[in-house]
Design a protein around this motif. Structure first.
Motif, PDB file in Angstrom:
ATOM      1  N   MET A 163       4.559  -7.099  -4.266  1.00  0.00           N
ATOM      2  CA  MET A 163       4.730  -7.006  -2.815  1.00  0.00           C
ATOM      3  C   MET A 163       5.049  -8.373  -2.206  1.00  0.00           C
ATOM      4  O   MET A 163       4.754  -9.418  -2.789  1.00  0.00           O
ATOM      5  CB  MET A 163       3.465  -6.446  -2.174  1.00  0.00           C
ATOM      6  N   ASP A 164       5.645  -8.341  -1.011  1.00  0.00           N
ATOM      7  CA  ASP A 164       5.841  -9.588  -0.268  1.00  0.00           C
ATOM      8  C   ASP A 164       4.477 -10.220  -0.005  1.00  0.00           C
ATOM      9  O   ASP A 164       3.507  -9.523   0.348  1.00  0.00           O
ATOM     10  CB  ASP A 164       6.542  -9.310   1.059  1.00  0.00           C
ATOM     11  N   GLU A 165       4.397 -11.507  -0.159  1.00  0.00           N
ATOM     12  CA  GLU A 165       3.115 -12.215  -0.064  1.00  0.00           C
ATOM     13  C   GLU A 165       2.433 -11.977   1.286  1.00  0.00           C
ATOM     14  O   GLU A 165       3.040 -12.138   2.351  1.00  0.00           O
ATOM     15  CB  GLU A 165       3.332 -13.710  -0.270  1.00  0.00           C
ATOM     16  N   GLY A 166       1.172 -11.558   1.218  1.00  0.00           N
ATOM     17  CA  GLY A 166       0.364 -11.380   2.408  1.00  0.00           C
ATOM     18  C   GLY A 166       0.674 -10.149   3.234  1.00  0.00           C
ATOM     19  O   GLY A 166       0.094  -9.958   4.306  1.00  0.00           O
ATOM     20  N   SER A 167       1.560  -9.281   2.741  1.00  0.00           N
ATOM     21  CA  SER A 167       1.980  -8.135   3.545  1.00  0.00           C
ATOM     22  C   SER A 167       1.158  -6.876   3.292  1.00  0.00           C
ATOM     23  O   SER A 167       1.142  -5.961   4.122  1.00  0.00           O
ATOM     24  CB  SER A 167       3.454  -7.812   3.273  1.00  0.00           C
ATOM     25  N   PHE A 168       0.466  -6.805   2.157  1.00  0.00           N
ATOM     26  CA  PHE A 168      -0.192  -5.556   1.754  1.00  0.00           C
ATOM     27  C   PHE A 168      -1.507  -5.342   2.502  1.00  0.00           C
ATOM     28  O   PHE A 168      -2.353  -6.231   2.571  1.00  0.00           O
ATOM     29  CB  PHE A 168      -0.459  -5.564   0.248  1.00  0.00           C
ATOM     30  N   VAL A 169      -1.670  -4.129   3.050  1.00  0.00           N
ATOM     31  CA  VAL A 169      -2.919  -3.722   3.695  1.00  0.00           C
ATOM     32  C   VAL A 169      -3.369  -2.418   3.039  1.00  0.00           C
ATOM     33  O   VAL A 169      -2.674  -1.401   3.123  1.00  0.00           O
ATOM     34  CB  VAL A 169      -2.737  -3.504   5.211  1.00  0.00           C
ATOM     35  N   SER A 170      -4.505  -2.452   2.357  1.00  0.00           N
ATOM     36  CA  SER A 170      -4.973  -1.273   1.631  1.00  0.00           C
ATOM     37  C   SER A 170      -5.485  -0.203   2.585  1.00  0.00           C
ATOM     38  O   SER A 170      -5.830  -0.490   3.739  1.00  0.00           O
ATOM     39  CB  SER A 170      -6.068  -1.655   0.633  1.00  0.00           C
ATOM     40  N   MET A 171      -5.567   1.026   2.093  1.00  0.00           N
ATOM     41  CA  MET A 171      -6.039   2.137   2.907  1.00  0.00           C
ATOM     42  C   MET A 171      -6.938   3.048   2.081  1.00  0.00           C
ATOM     43  O   MET A 171      -6.879   3.066   0.858  1.00  0.00           O
ATOM     44  CB  MET A 171      -4.856   2.938   3.470  1.00  0.00           C
ATOM     45  N   ASP A 172      -7.805   3.776   2.775  1.00  0.00           N
ATOM     46  CA  ASP A 172      -8.697   4.776   2.163  1.00  0.00           C
ATOM     47  C   ASP A 172      -9.633   4.185   1.104  1.00  0.00           C
ATOM     48  O   ASP A 172      -9.994   4.846   0.134  1.00  0.00           O
ATOM     49  CB  ASP A 172      -7.881   5.919   1.552  1.00  0.00           C
ATOM     50  N   ASP A 173     -10.052   2.936   1.308  1.00  0.00           N
ATOM     51  CA  ASP A 173     -11.002   2.314   0.379  1.00  0.00           C
ATOM     52  C   ASP A 173     -12.405   2.893   0.526  1.00  0.00           C
ATOM     53  O   ASP A 173     -13.279   2.605  -0.297  1.00  0.00           O
ATOM     54  CB  ASP A 173     -11.055   0.798   0.621  1.00  0.00           C
ATOM     55  N   HIS A 174     -12.624   3.707   1.557  1.00  0.00           N
ATOM     56  CA  HIS A 174     -13.955   4.254   1.817  1.00  0.00           C
ATOM     57  C   HIS A 174     -14.228   5.542   1.041  1.00  0.00           C
ATOM     58  O   HIS A 174     -15.389   5.974   0.947  1.00  0.00           O
ATOM     59  CB  HIS A 174     -14.106   4.549   3.303  1.00  0.00           C
ATOM     60  N   LEU A 175     -13.200   6.170   0.493  1.00  0.00           N
ATOM     61  CA  LEU A 175     -13.391   7.449  -0.195  1.00  0.00           C
ATOM     62  C   LEU A 175     -14.236   7.260  -1.450  1.00  0.00           C
ATOM     63  O   LEU A 175     -14.004   6.332  -2.229  1.00  0.00           O
ATOM     64  CB  LEU A 175     -12.036   8.065  -0.549  1.00  0.00           C
TER      65      LEU A 175
END
Length: 285
Positions: free
Chosen positions: A68-80
């Motif tokens: 990925m482009d540096e610093g661009s990634f935002v994770s999702m659904d880490d609470h499941l």
């Protein structure tokens, strides 16, 4: 002093004090050619052996950093969180161990980021977590990621690495094959791009469902890709299979893959594909 003592973290002096040796993890041996190389050199080379081109397994976090482009990634659904619907002995305890070991809540990391400046949604399976097996949470995270890509009207990219459906969840695990495939069909109906990147290994129910239905199917060199094991197939068809059966190269030669990319080229090549399928996307990276 034995040679192995050189690579132990510390060794004892005669007076009982600790003498520092080579730091643990300084070097790593290639499982294919047995070449020993500095771990830093291996990481600099995208975790590919400099001697035989063996592609080492990567963690999900390493994939993000490499792709990925540096610093661009935002994770999702880490609470499941994974439950234990079949009351399988010690299942939740094993999940907790893998969560601690990998820093993930399950065997796939999903999120939104950019690749070559274009927004994409990615799902990255991690074989260090329960061998990347597909349970209910894995299927749910992938489905939500696909639905996010559809809502944003952006490409969806998945890195597969799995031993297949998770036996501890029985038929609930198998149901994820249908659920993820339905989400991908809706994504396709909107005219949106799905790129599947198959890495070593991609087997079982994962290879038989979402891993194989990309608009573009790509693999890394020598990746093991298949449904059932070699012995099972040979006993079923009563024939001796080729030595390269179920490798990425075999599948490419037989029309089941569109391309095989070296890991060092993967980011740029996929970014070009994304830009080619993005309205107004520039044609260079």
């Amino acid at each position: 002093m034995a040679i192995r003592d050189l690579f132990s973290g510390n060794r004892k002096k005669k007076d009982g004090e600790q003498e520092k040796g080579f730091p643990e993890g300084l070097m790593i041996k290639c499982p294919e050619c047995r070449h020993i190389q500095l771990t830093k050199e291996l990481e600099k080379n995208h975790k590919v052996c400099v001697k035989c081109n063996h592609h080492f397994k990567m963690t999900a976090q390493e994939r993000v950093a490499d792709f990925m482009d540096e610093g661009s990634f935002v994770s999702m659904d880490d609470h499941l969180q994974t439950s234990n619907p079949l009351k399988f002995p010690a299942y939740t305890e094993k999940i907790a161990v893998d969560q601690e070991k990998t820093g993930l809540n399950e065997a796939v990391l999903t999120g939104v980021g950019t690749l070559g400046g274009e927004q994409v949604v990615v799902a990255i399976m991690d074989s260090h977590f329960r061998m990347g097996s597909m349970g209910s949470v894995v299927g749910e995270k992938i489905t939500r990621a696909v639905e996010k890509a559809t809502a944003l009207r952006v490409p969806f990219i998945i890195f597969t690495a799995s031993g297949g459906a998770r036996m501890q969840e029985g038929v609930l695990s198998l149901m994820q094959m249908a659920k993820t495939s339905v989400a991908l069909k809706r994504h396709s109906d909107e005219g949106l791009l799905f790129i599947s990147i198959l890495t070593h290994p991609t087997t079982g129910g994962v290879s038989a469902s979402f891993a194989s239905v990309g608009d573009i199917n790509i693999a890394e060199p020598q990746a093991l890709i298949g449904f059932a094991g070699r012995r099972v197939i040979e006993e079923t068809v009563r024939e001796k299979l080729p030595s390269d059966f179920q490798t990425a190269e075999f599948l490419l030669a037989h029309g089941q893959l569109d391309a095989i990319f070296q890991r060092k080229d993967l980011r740029q090549q996929v970014a070009i594909l994304v830009q080619m399928h993005t309205k107004g996307g520039v044609q260079h990276v």
